[in-house]
Structures are given as C-alpha cells and as structure tokens.
Design a protein around this motif. Structure first.
Motif, PDB file in Angstrom:
ATOM      1  N   GLY A   3       0.792  -1.224   0.000  1.00 55.42           N
ATOM      2  CA  GLY A   3       0.000   0.000   0.000  1.00 55.42           C
ATOM      3  C   GLY A   3       0.827   1.278   0.000  1.00 55.42           C
ATOM      4  N   GLN A   4       2.136   1.124   0.215  1.00 54.89           N
ATOM      5  CA  GLN A   4       3.016   2.305   0.256  1.00 54.89           C
ATOM      6  C   GLN A   4       3.103   2.936  -1.134  1.00 54.89           C
ATOM      7  N   SER A   5       2.965   4.236  -1.171  1.00 54.92           N
ATOM      8  CA  SER A   5       3.125   4.891  -2.472  1.00 54.92           C
ATOM      9  C   SER A   5       4.619   5.149  -2.695  1.00 54.92           C
ATOM     10  N   VAL A   6       5.096   4.811  -3.874  1.00 55.11           N
ATOM     11  CA  VAL A   6       6.530   4.887  -4.176  1.00 55.11           C
ATOM     12  C   VAL A   6       6.748   5.497  -5.550  1.00 55.11           C
ATOM     13  N   ARG A   7       8.001   5.810  -5.798  1.00 49.97           N
ATOM     14  CA  ARG A   7       8.437   6.130  -7.153  1.00 49.97           C
ATOM     15  C   ARG A   7       9.516   5.115  -7.475  1.00 49.97           C
ATOM     16  N   ILE A   8       9.522   4.609  -8.661  1.00 51.78           N
ATOM     17  CA  ILE A   8      10.641   3.740  -9.017  1.00 51.78           C
ATOM     18  C   ILE A   8      11.495   4.435 -10.064  1.00 51.78           C
ATOM     19  N   GLY A   9      12.768   4.118 -10.018  1.00 55.55           N
ATOM     20  CA  GLY A   9      13.727   4.744 -10.923  1.00 55.55           C
ATOM     21  C   GLY A   9      14.427   3.696 -11.766  1.00 55.55           C
ATOM     22  N   LEU A  10      14.486   3.968 -13.058  1.00 61.96           N
ATOM     23  CA  LEU A  10      15.182   3.074 -13.985  1.00 61.96           C
ATOM     24  C   LEU A  10      16.193   3.914 -14.762  1.00 61.96           C
ATOM     25  N   ARG A  11      17.460   3.579 -14.632  1.00 60.42           N
ATOM     26  CA  ARG A  11      18.465   4.323 -15.391  1.00 60.42           C
ATOM     27  C   ARG A  11      18.373   3.942 -16.863  1.00 60.42           C
ATOM     28  N   PRO A  12      18.455   4.934 -17.752  1.00 60.50           N
ATOM     29  CA  PRO A  12      18.342   4.657 -19.193  1.00 60.50           C
ATOM     30  C   PRO A  12      19.331   3.600 -19.667  1.00 60.50           C
ATOM     31  N   GLU A  13      20.540   3.602 -19.087  1.00 58.89           N
ATOM     32  CA  GLU A  13      21.568   2.664 -19.532  1.00 58.89           C
ATOM     33  C   GLU A  13      21.341   1.260 -18.973  1.00 58.89           C
ATOM     34  N   HIS A  14      20.375   1.110 -18.047  1.00 58.15           N
ATOM     35  CA  HIS A  14      20.041  -0.219 -17.524  1.00 58.15           C
ATOM     36  C   HIS A  14      18.905  -0.873 -18.293  1.00 58.15           C
ATOM     37  N   LEU A  15      18.319  -0.135 -19.232  1.00 57.58           N
ATOM     38  CA  LEU A  15      17.232  -0.703 -20.036  1.00 57.58           C
ATOM     39  C   LEU A  15      17.850  -1.389 -21.241  1.00 57.58           C
ATOM     40  N   THR A  16      18.254  -2.619 -21.027  1.00 56.17           N
ATOM     41  CA  THR A  16      18.995  -3.347 -22.060  1.00 56.17           C
ATOM     42  C   THR A  16      18.117  -4.426 -22.662  1.00 56.17           C
ATOM     43  N   ALA A  17      18.671  -5.215 -23.541  1.00 58.28           N
ATOM     44  CA  ALA A  17      17.878  -6.226 -24.246  1.00 58.28           C
ATOM     45  C   ALA A  17      17.472  -7.377 -23.323  1.00 58.28           C
ATOM     46  N   THR A  18      18.325  -7.676 -22.323  1.00 53.67           N
ATOM     47  CA  THR A  18      18.012  -8.809 -21.461  1.00 53.67           C
ATOM     48  C   THR A  18      17.752  -8.336 -20.040  1.00 53.67           C
TER      49      THR A  18
ATOM     50  N   ALA B  36      12.569  -3.300 -23.722  1.00 51.12           N
ATOM     51  CA  ALA B  36      13.818  -3.270 -22.972  1.00 51.12           C
ATOM     52  C   ALA B  36      13.699  -4.187 -21.770  1.00 51.12           C
ATOM     53  N   GLY B  37      14.762  -4.936 -21.495  1.00 52.90           N
ATOM     54  CA  GLY B  37      14.777  -5.787 -20.314  1.00 52.90           C
ATOM     55  C   GLY B  37      15.225  -4.989 -19.104  1.00 52.90           C
ATOM     56  N   ILE B  38      14.722  -5.375 -17.921  1.00 49.42           N
ATOM     57  CA  ILE B  38      15.224  -4.718 -16.708  1.00 49.42           C
ATOM     58  C   ILE B  38      15.660  -5.759 -15.690  1.00 49.42           C
ATOM     59  N   ASP B  39      16.750  -5.424 -15.019  1.00 48.27           N
ATOM     60  CA  ASP B  39      17.298  -6.274 -13.978  1.00 48.27           C
ATOM     61  C   ASP B  39      16.677  -5.791 -12.660  1.00 48.27           C
ATOM     62  N   ARG B  40      15.998  -6.712 -11.968  1.00 50.26           N
ATOM     63  CA  ARG B  40      15.279  -6.354 -10.735  1.00 50.26           C
ATOM     64  C   ARG B  40      16.179  -5.636  -9.725  1.00 50.26           C
ATOM     65  N   ASN B  41      17.438  -6.023  -9.686  1.00 50.43           N
ATOM     66  CA  ASN B  41      18.351  -5.404  -8.714  1.00 50.43           C
ATOM     67  C   ASN B  41      18.763  -3.987  -9.086  1.00 50.43           C
ATOM     68  N   LEU B  42      18.431  -3.592 -10.299  1.00 55.73           N
ATOM     69  CA  LEU B  42      18.788  -2.238 -10.739  1.00 55.73           C
ATOM     70  C   LEU B  42      17.559  -1.332 -10.805  1.00 55.73           C
ATOM     71  N   VAL B  43      16.490  -1.751 -10.147  1.00 57.26           N
ATOM     72  CA  VAL B  43      15.306  -0.891 -10.048  1.00 57.26           C
ATOM     73  C   VAL B  43      15.412  -0.119  -8.726  1.00 57.26           C
ATOM     74  N   TYR B  44      15.491   1.187  -8.812  1.00 56.28           N
ATOM     75  CA  TYR B  44      15.547   2.027  -7.605  1.00 56.28           C
ATOM     76  C   TYR B  44      14.137   2.261  -7.100  1.00 56.28           C
ATOM     77  N   VAL B  45      13.987   2.267  -5.767  1.00 55.02           N
ATOM     78  CA  VAL B  45      12.670   2.504  -5.187  1.00 55.02           C
ATOM     79  C   VAL B  45      12.778   3.630  -4.164  1.00 55.02           C
ATOM     80  N   PHE B  46      11.912   4.616  -4.290  1.00 52.47           N
ATOM     81  CA  PHE B  46      11.924   5.772  -3.388  1.00 52.47           C
ATOM     82  C   PHE B  46      10.559   5.911  -2.727  1.00 52.47           C
ATOM     83  N   ASP B  47      10.579   6.355  -1.472  1.00 52.65           N
ATOM     84  CA  ASP B  47       9.319   6.603  -0.790  1.00 52.65           C
ATOM     85  C   ASP B  47       8.581   7.738  -1.507  1.00 52.65           C
ATOM     86  N   GLY B  48       7.296   7.545  -1.741  1.00 53.59           N
ATOM     87  CA  GLY B  48       6.515   8.528  -2.487  1.00 53.59           C
ATOM     88  C   GLY B  48       6.421   9.877  -1.793  1.00 53.59           C
ATOM     89  N   GLU B  49       6.501   9.877  -0.472  1.00 54.83           N
ATOM     90  CA  GLU B  49       6.376  11.147   0.251  1.00 54.83           C
ATOM     91  C   GLU B  49       7.730  11.796   0.541  1.00 54.83           C
TER      92      GLU B  49
END
Ligand SMILES: Nc1ncnc2c1ncn2[C@@H]1O[C@H](COP(=O)(O)OP(=O)(O)O)[C@@H](O)[C@H]1O
Ligand SMILES: [Mg+2]
Length: 355
Positions: free
Chosen positions: A274-289, A337-350
């Motif tokens: 239920g926590q509101s968050v923002r997630i961050g994906l670096r452009p260079e981490h959006l690769t084929a796999t 684009a593929g994303i690696d779960r460990n490279l997904v940044y998560v920030f508290d929404g507030e």
C-alpha cells in the motif's frame, strides 16, 4: 596544502536564508565538487570559504584554524572564476605574476614561479602575449596559472568552464584534473554540471536549496543515491521515474504502476503493502536482457555514435533508454527493454528517500 572544514554553516541575506546548516570535512589534497541546480547556494558557500562573503552562522576552518575573521589574503586561498578578469594591457607573464608582485615577492622568484606554472599549463610560448591575442581556453589557462603561481593552501573554482564551448570545456576539464594530479592542492570546485562534477571530483557534495542532500564518491552517488533528488540529478540522461504503489505477488514485492503495468522489485527492499513509491530506472540499464521487460511505441531515436538514445512510451509516460549505436530502433515501431530487478531504484513517495 590544507584541509577545509565547514561546521554548521548558515547564510542569510536579510530574512532570506540561502544556506542551511552545512557541515563538511574536506581532506588535505582532496578534490571536492559542489554541485546543484542554479541558485542552490554553491557560489555563496564558496565565497564564504574564500572570505568574500560574511558568514551568518557556523565556522570555516582551513588547515584546522577557524578563519571566519580572516581576510581572503590571510586565508591563503586562490580562486578561479567563470570570468577570467585578466588585465588587458599586461602580458600573460605579468598577469600571472601580478599578485606575487603585490605581495612583495622578489623578481627572480616571480619569474621562476611563472615559468613553472607556464610549463605545467602549456603556456610557455604565450608568456609575452596580451590577453586579446589568446583564445578563450588559453585565457582560462592563464587565469588558472595566476592561481597556481601563488601556491595557495586551497584552490576554489566557481564554474570556471561555463564560458567555453563544449569541446573546449571537455579539454579544460581534463587539464584541471591533470593539474590537480600534479600539484595535489586541496580543491573545491563549484559547478551545476553533474558530468563535470563526476569526472573531476574525488567526492561530490550535492546541494539543493542551500542544504546538503548527499556526499560521496561519484560512483557512490551514481549507484546508491540517498534520495530522489540525487538520483535524478546524477546520471545522464536522467533516471526514468515512475509512480506506483507497493503490492505483493506470490509473497514477492511488486510495484503497480499508475499507468497499469507492474514491475517486480528485489525482495530486500524495505517496503510495505500500500506504500506509495516512485521507481527509478536508469536509461543505460534498459537493455535487451533482464528479469522482465517493459516497452511501448518508439517516439524518437537519437544516435550519438557509440550509443543511441531511444525515447519510448511506457505506462503513460515518456521513457529514455540508452542502447548500442547499432540498435535497430526506429521511430513508430515497438521498443522493448529488459530490466534487472536489482537495478530498479525505489523511493518513498512522500519523503523521496531511497528504500
Ligand atoms: N547579495 C545577495 N543578496 C540577496 N540574495 C542573494 C545574494 N547573492 C545570492 N543571493 C541568493 O542566494 C541564493 C544562492 O545564490 P548562489 O550562491 O549564487 O547560487 P548558485 O551559485 O548555486 O547558483 C539565490 O537564491 C540567490 O538569489
Ligand atoms: Mg553560482
């Protein structure tokens, strides 16, 4: 050379406080970049260290001594500004030696120091020229030479490359770093350009609205930003940010994005349902796999040579991916684009804090 200490520094102009409780320990010989958006207080902070601006609260130390009451000259610092402010009627050599002359240094000693600085900055052939006979980059090198000859305890730079064209800026950046490697003088370098900060500094101080957001090495800030502000500021192109809410899927955390899609995140994240968050994906981490993939319509393709920037639509917003230069992405076709779960940044929404 000397260490620099800032202890609870505050600055107000009348009722307006522009620097809030800034504390920092700069080691002897360290190269520190102060980076942040225009108006965040970088120049004000630097000018307080230099003694060009009154300190409203707190202490500045140079070499372990509190210098609040000292004049700029007594602090033994040298400052390089965006404008070179060379004397037009004087030769390069005289410009470089002028401050030494004022300080009563002997002629042979001035000549020796100017020669040494000229050698370091590749200015030897230009010593007899007038500033009007120099290019912008050469003038900035003379301005640096003027600082180097004084052999100060600390170099302070305030956006010294902002007046130069892009190519020259990159070249001068390399020269400043090489100079620091040669002379090793403690340096504090103000810039709004995060690439300049990343490439030059041992450690970066990210400022926002007069406060320190984070201090760390370039790679620490890039890999583990403390919050949304640092995450968005460090890295180019900037991190993609998406809003969503934490949910669980088979006991694994997943972010339900406002656009309707979902992205799984690493189970170690300290999140709650239920926590509101923002997630961050670096452009260079959006690769084929990757562990999973995202995608949408390709909106724009920007080749830069070795790499191509692809702007595509996902979850109702525009995303950027950095892919290989030979990637077949084309405007109007689907992009995935593929994303690696460990490279997904998560920030508290507030709070914006990294989770
Ligand atoms: N002499 C001054 N009087 C009033 N406000 C000032 C003065 N100098 C700077 N400021 C304000 O202080 C803030 C920080 O300015 P500055 O340190 O120049 O920012 P930066 O160098 O990060 O762009 C800004 O909001 C600016 O408008
Ligand atoms: Mg400034």
């Amino acid at each position: 050379m000397a260490s620099v200490g800032l202890r609870h520094i505050a600055k107000s102009y009348g009722a307006l406080q522009v620097v809030h409780d800034v504390s920092l320990a700069v080691e002897d010989g360290e190269f520190i970049a102060l980076v942040g958006p225009s108006g965040c207080g970088k120049s004000t902070l630097l000018r307080m260290i230099a003694g060009l601006e009154d300190i409203t609260g707190g202490e500045v130390l140079i070499g372990g001594t509190v210098v609040n009451a000292m004049t700029p000259r007594e602090r033994n610092i040298a400052m390089v500004f965006q404008s070179y402010a060379l004397y037009p009627h004087m030769s390069v050599a005289d410009n470089m030696g002028f401050n030494l002359k004022l300080a009563g240094v002997t002629k042979p000693e001035i000549a020796r120091r100017v020669q040494e600085a000229a050698r370091m900055l590749a200015l030897e052939d230009l010593l007899q020229r007038k500033p009007s006979q120099l290019s912008g980059g050469q003038r900035q090198r003379v301005a640096m030479g003027r600082a180097v000859v004084r052999d100060p305890a600390v170099f302070l730079f305030d956006e010294p490359l902002s007046n130069l064209d892009a190519k020259l800026r990159v070249q001068m950046r390399t020269e400043i770093k090489a100079l620091h490697q040669k002379v090793g003088t403690t340096s504090i370098y103000v810039t709004h350009d995060q690439i300049e900060a990343m490439t030059l500094a041992d450690r970066i101080v990210v400022l926002n609205a007069g406060r320190i957001e984070q201090v760390g090495t370039p790679m620490e800030l890039y890999r583990t930003p403390a919050n949304l502000f640092v995450a968005g500021f460090i890295g180019s192109p900037a991190m993609n940010l998406l809003e969503g809410t934490i949910d669980a899927d088979q006991d694994q955390p997943v972010v339900r994005l406002n656009g309707g899609s979902s992205i799984r995140i690493a189970p170690e994240r300290r999140v709650r349902r239920g926590q509101s968050v923002r997630i961050g994906l670096r452009p260079e981490h959006l690769t084929a796999t990757g562990d999973e993939s995202i995608g949408g319509q390709t909106l724009l393709v920007e080749p830069t040579g070795a790499q191509t920037h692809v702007l595509f639509e996902f979850a109702g917003q525009q995303m950027t991916a950095v892919v290989d230069g030979d990637h077949p992405a084309r405007h109007g076709t689907p992009f995935r684009a593929g994303i690696d779960r460990n490279l997904v940044y998560v920030f508290d929404g507030e709070s914006g804090k990294t989770l």
